[in-house]
Write a protein that holds these residues in place. Sequence first.
Motif, PDB file in Angstrom:
ATOM      1  N   ASP A  52     -45.443 -33.588  14.023  1.00  0.00           N
ATOM      2  CA  ASP A  52     -45.267 -34.588  15.053  1.00  0.00           C
ATOM      3  C   ASP A  52     -43.824 -34.421  15.580  1.00  0.00           C
ATOM      4  OD1 ASP A  52     -44.426 -36.761  16.299  1.00  0.00           O
ATOM      5  OD2 ASP A  52     -45.955 -38.144  15.598  1.00  0.00           O
ATOM      6  N   MET A  53     -43.562 -33.709  16.628  1.00  0.00           N
ATOM      7  CA  MET A  53     -42.268 -33.469  17.141  1.00  0.00           C
ATOM      8  C   MET A  53     -41.404 -34.793  17.302  1.00  0.00           C
ATOM      9  SD  MET A  53     -42.200 -30.492  16.670  1.00  0.00           S
ATOM     10  CE  MET A  53     -40.759 -29.917  17.280  1.00  0.00           C
ATOM     11  N   HIS A  54     -42.193 -36.105  17.654  1.00  0.00           N
ATOM     12  CA  HIS A  54     -41.141 -37.012  17.928  1.00  0.00           C
ATOM     13  C   HIS A  54     -40.682 -37.657  16.404  1.00  0.00           C
ATOM     14  CE1 HIS A  54     -41.919 -37.076  21.760  1.00  0.00           C
ATOM     15  NE2 HIS A  54     -43.483 -36.802  21.716  1.00  0.00           N
ATOM     16  N   SER A  55     -41.559 -37.795  15.239  1.00  0.00           N
ATOM     17  CA  SER A  55     -41.190 -38.332  14.310  1.00  0.00           C
ATOM     18  C   SER A  55     -40.425 -37.450  13.257  1.00  0.00           C
ATOM     19  CB  SER A  55     -42.496 -38.935  13.646  1.00  0.00           C
ATOM     20  OG  SER A  55     -43.146 -38.258  13.078  1.00  0.00           O
ATOM     21  N   GLY A  56     -40.832 -36.069  13.365  1.00  0.00           N
ATOM     22  CA  GLY A  56     -40.437 -35.016  12.370  1.00  0.00           C
ATOM     23  C   GLY A  56     -41.221 -34.988  11.248  1.00  0.00           C
ATOM     24  N   LYS A  57     -42.450 -35.594  11.237  1.00  0.00           N
ATOM     25  CA  LYS A  57     -43.403 -35.499  10.089  1.00  0.00           C
ATOM     26  C   LYS A  57     -44.517 -34.557  10.186  1.00  0.00           C
ATOM     27  CE  LYS A  57     -42.024 -40.204   8.560  1.00  0.00           C
ATOM     28  NZ  LYS A  57     -42.606 -41.617   8.267  1.00  0.00           N
ATOM     29  N   VAL A  58     -44.979 -34.011   9.034  1.00  0.00           N
ATOM     30  CA  VAL A  58     -46.325 -33.252   9.274  1.00  0.00           C
ATOM     31  C   VAL A  58     -47.280 -34.389   9.401  1.00  0.00           C
ATOM     32  CG1 VAL A  58     -47.830 -31.776   8.002  1.00  0.00           C
ATOM     33  CG2 VAL A  58     -45.448 -31.617   7.591  1.00  0.00           C
ATOM     34  N   ALA A  59     -48.104 -33.867  10.575  1.00  0.00           N
ATOM     35  CA  ALA A  59     -49.349 -34.639  11.113  1.00  0.00           C
ATOM     36  C   ALA A  59     -50.639 -34.270  10.413  1.00  0.00           C
ATOM     37  CB  ALA A  59     -49.416 -34.977  12.445  1.00  0.00           C
ATOM     38  N   TYR A  60     -50.791 -33.027  10.510  1.00  0.00           N
ATOM     39  CA  TYR A  60     -52.247 -32.516  10.234  1.00  0.00           C
ATOM     40  C   TYR A  60     -52.055 -31.227   9.588  1.00  0.00           C
ATOM     41  CZ  TYR A  60     -53.780 -35.981  13.712  1.00  0.00           C
ATOM     42  OH  TYR A  60     -53.901 -37.150  14.131  1.00  0.00           O
ATOM     43  N   ALA A  61     -52.856 -30.771   8.730  1.00  0.00           N
ATOM     44  CA  ALA A  61     -53.305 -29.476   8.263  1.00  0.00           C
ATOM     45  C   ALA A  61     -54.437 -28.962   8.958  1.00  0.00           C
ATOM     46  CB  ALA A  61     -53.293 -29.329   6.750  1.00  0.00           C
ATOM     47  N   VAL A  62     -54.425 -27.803   9.660  1.00  0.00           N
ATOM     48  CA  VAL A  62     -55.665 -27.230  10.202  1.00  0.00           C
ATOM     49  C   VAL A  62     -56.284 -26.579   9.232  1.00  0.00           C
ATOM     50  CG1 VAL A  62     -56.872 -25.779  11.863  1.00  0.00           C
ATOM     51  CG2 VAL A  62     -54.728 -27.263  12.614  1.00  0.00           C
ATOM     52  N   LEU A  63     -57.454 -26.933   8.869  1.00  0.00           N
ATOM     53  CA  LEU A  63     -58.153 -26.372   7.894  1.00  0.00           C
ATOM     54  C   LEU A  63     -59.289 -25.495   8.464  1.00  0.00           C
ATOM     55  CD1 LEU A  63     -59.142 -26.110   4.720  1.00  0.00           C
ATOM     56  CD2 LEU A  63     -60.427 -28.218   5.206  1.00  0.00           C
ATOM     57  N   PHE A  76     -60.670 -27.782  11.372  1.00  0.00           N
ATOM     58  CA  PHE A  76     -60.654 -29.083  11.161  1.00  0.00           C
ATOM     59  C   PHE A  76     -59.288 -29.587  11.086  1.00  0.00           C
ATOM     60  CE2 PHE A  76     -64.638 -27.604   9.355  1.00  0.00           C
ATOM     61  CZ  PHE A  76     -65.695 -28.483   9.803  1.00  0.00           C
ATOM     62  N   ALA A  77     -58.898 -30.800  11.742  1.00  0.00           N
ATOM     63  CA  ALA A  77     -57.603 -31.324  11.742  1.00  0.00           C
ATOM     64  C   ALA A  77     -57.723 -32.340  10.408  1.00  0.00           C
ATOM     65  CB  ALA A  77     -57.014 -31.790  12.848  1.00  0.00           C
ATOM     66  N   ASP A 110     -60.670 -21.321  19.945  1.00  0.00           N
ATOM     67  CA  ASP A 110     -60.401 -21.415  21.531  1.00  0.00           C
ATOM     68  C   ASP A 110     -60.390 -22.612  22.250  1.00  0.00           C
ATOM     69  OD1 ASP A 110     -60.214 -18.330  21.284  1.00  0.00           O
ATOM     70  OD2 ASP A 110     -62.303 -18.185  21.372  1.00  0.00           O
ATOM     71  N   HIS A 111     -60.776 -23.457  21.413  1.00  0.00           N
ATOM     72  CA  HIS A 111     -60.903 -25.008  21.899  1.00  0.00           C
ATOM     73  C   HIS A 111     -60.452 -26.054  21.009  1.00  0.00           C
ATOM     74  CE1 HIS A 111     -64.360 -22.464  23.870  1.00  0.00           C
ATOM     75  NE2 HIS A 111     -63.864 -23.006  24.856  1.00  0.00           N
ATOM     76  N   TRP A 112     -59.115 -26.128  21.016  1.00  0.00           N
ATOM     77  CA  TRP A 112     -58.614 -27.023  20.267  1.00  0.00           C
ATOM     78  C   TRP A 112     -58.443 -28.629  21.075  1.00  0.00           C
ATOM     79  CZ3 TRP A 112     -54.487 -26.270  16.136  1.00  0.00           C
ATOM     80  CH2 TRP A 112     -54.842 -25.118  15.482  1.00  0.00           C
ATOM     81  N   PRO A 113     -58.391 -29.396  20.280  1.00  0.00           N
ATOM     82  CA  PRO A 113     -58.352 -30.757  20.928  1.00  0.00           C
ATOM     83  C   PRO A 113     -57.201 -31.101  21.238  1.00  0.00           C
ATOM     84  CG  PRO A 113     -58.310 -30.957  18.513  1.00  0.00           C
ATOM     85  CD  PRO A 113     -58.800 -29.561  18.750  1.00  0.00           C
ATOM     86  N   ASP A 114     -56.977 -32.220  21.780  1.00  0.00           N
ATOM     87  CA  ASP A 114     -55.442 -32.738  22.366  1.00  0.00           C
ATOM     88  C   ASP A 114     -55.245 -33.643  21.184  1.00  0.00           C
ATOM     89  OD1 ASP A 114     -53.312 -34.000  23.306  1.00  0.00           O
ATOM     90  OD2 ASP A 114     -54.269 -34.805  25.097  1.00  0.00           O
ATOM     91  N   ALA A 116     -52.509 -34.969  20.161  1.00  0.00           N
ATOM     92  CA  ALA A 116     -51.468 -35.974  20.535  1.00  0.00           C
ATOM     93  C   ALA A 116     -52.090 -37.300  21.239  1.00  0.00           C
ATOM     94  CB  ALA A 116     -50.342 -35.521  21.575  1.00  0.00           C
ATOM     95  N   ASP A 117     -53.595 -37.178  21.398  1.00  0.00           N
ATOM     96  CA  ASP A 117     -54.428 -38.250  21.882  1.00  0.00           C
ATOM     97  C   ASP A 117     -54.298 -39.319  20.865  1.00  0.00           C
ATOM     98  OD1 ASP A 117     -56.130 -39.468  24.081  1.00  0.00           O
ATOM     99  OD2 ASP A 117     -57.483 -39.104  22.218  1.00  0.00           O
ATOM    100  N   LYS A 118     -54.025 -40.511  21.176  1.00  0.00           N
ATOM    101  CA  LYS A 118     -54.140 -41.574  20.246  1.00  0.00           C
ATOM    102  C   LYS A 118     -55.471 -41.861  19.474  1.00  0.00           C
ATOM    103  CE  LYS A 118     -49.804 -44.238  21.530  1.00  0.00           C
ATOM    104  NZ  LYS A 118     -49.278 -45.502  21.617  1.00  0.00           N
ATOM    105  N   ALA A 119     -56.507 -41.979  20.652  1.00  0.00           N
ATOM    106  CA  ALA A 119     -57.662 -42.161  20.134  1.00  0.00           C
ATOM    107  C   ALA A 119     -58.200 -41.092  19.309  1.00  0.00           C
ATOM    108  CB  ALA A 119     -58.783 -42.389  21.490  1.00  0.00           C
ATOM    109  N   TRP A 120     -58.095 -39.633  19.621  1.00  0.00           N
ATOM    110  CA  TRP A 120     -58.426 -38.795  18.906  1.00  0.00           C
ATOM    111  C   TRP A 120     -57.914 -38.767  17.401  1.00  0.00           C
ATOM    112  CZ3 TRP A 120     -55.949 -34.751  15.881  1.00  0.00           C
ATOM    113  CH2 TRP A 120     -56.867 -33.868  15.589  1.00  0.00           C
ATOM    114  N   ALA A 121     -56.616 -39.118  17.339  1.00  0.00           N
ATOM    115  CA  ALA A 121     -55.703 -39.347  16.078  1.00  0.00           C
ATOM    116  C   ALA A 121     -56.404 -40.316  15.248  1.00  0.00           C
ATOM    117  CB  ALA A 121     -54.247 -39.427  16.362  1.00  0.00           C
ATOM    118  N   GLN A 122     -56.745 -41.631  15.981  1.00  0.00           N
ATOM    119  CA  GLN A 122     -57.396 -42.547  14.950  1.00  0.00           C
ATOM    120  C   GLN A 122     -58.691 -42.472  14.644  1.00  0.00           C
ATOM    121  OE1 GLN A 122     -57.847 -46.093  17.632  1.00  0.00           O
ATOM    122  NE2 GLN A 122     -57.868 -47.428  15.971  1.00  0.00           N
ATOM    123  N   ASP A 123     -59.458 -41.474  15.284  1.00  0.00           N
ATOM    124  CA  ASP A 123     -60.608 -41.121  14.888  1.00  0.00           C
ATOM    125  C   ASP A 123     -60.589 -40.395  13.721  1.00  0.00           C
ATOM    126  OD1 ASP A 123     -62.006 -42.691  16.756  1.00  0.00           O
ATOM    127  OD2 ASP A 123     -62.463 -41.030  18.282  1.00  0.00           O
TER     128      ASP A 123
END
Length: 141
Positions: A52-63, A76-77, A110-114, A116-123
């Motif tokens: 997360d470039m705004h907080s400087g923290k690791v947000a996800y690992a892509v598995l 999977f994120a 080839d089809h990564w989700p957004d 940074a989208d808050k709804a996606w992150a919440q889900d």
Amino acid sequence: MNYQEQDSYGMYTEIKDGGPGPQLMGAHTLHGNDVRNRRGEDLGDIKEIMLDMHSGKVAYAVLSYGGFLGMGDKLFAVPWSALKLDTVKKCFVLDVEKDRLGNAPGFDKDHWPDMADKAWAQDINHYYGQTPHAPLKEHTS
């Protein structure tokens, strides 16, 4: 593969008085690390680490899970907070059953989700039973 095998600088030796050890690790040494569940079943490996470039923290690992020789893998994120480093077995542990991971929201290379989208992150955080590390900033284009 594990972080010690990818340690070109010798940072993760068993010597306790030198190197950062497993408390502070280079991101490149985590790519390809195995991920297992609590039963020890293989859940795949880490393909990418998302910051997360705004907080400087690791947000996800892509598995990466499934497929054969990189073909047909599903990505999977996974919230970083859902992964625990097992320093004895030299792998990450994700507390999820294989079939639950297989049914998780995923994507292909080839089809990564957004992400940074808050709804996606919440889900995603809700699916893995995690609280987001910090709210992502509004996505603007």
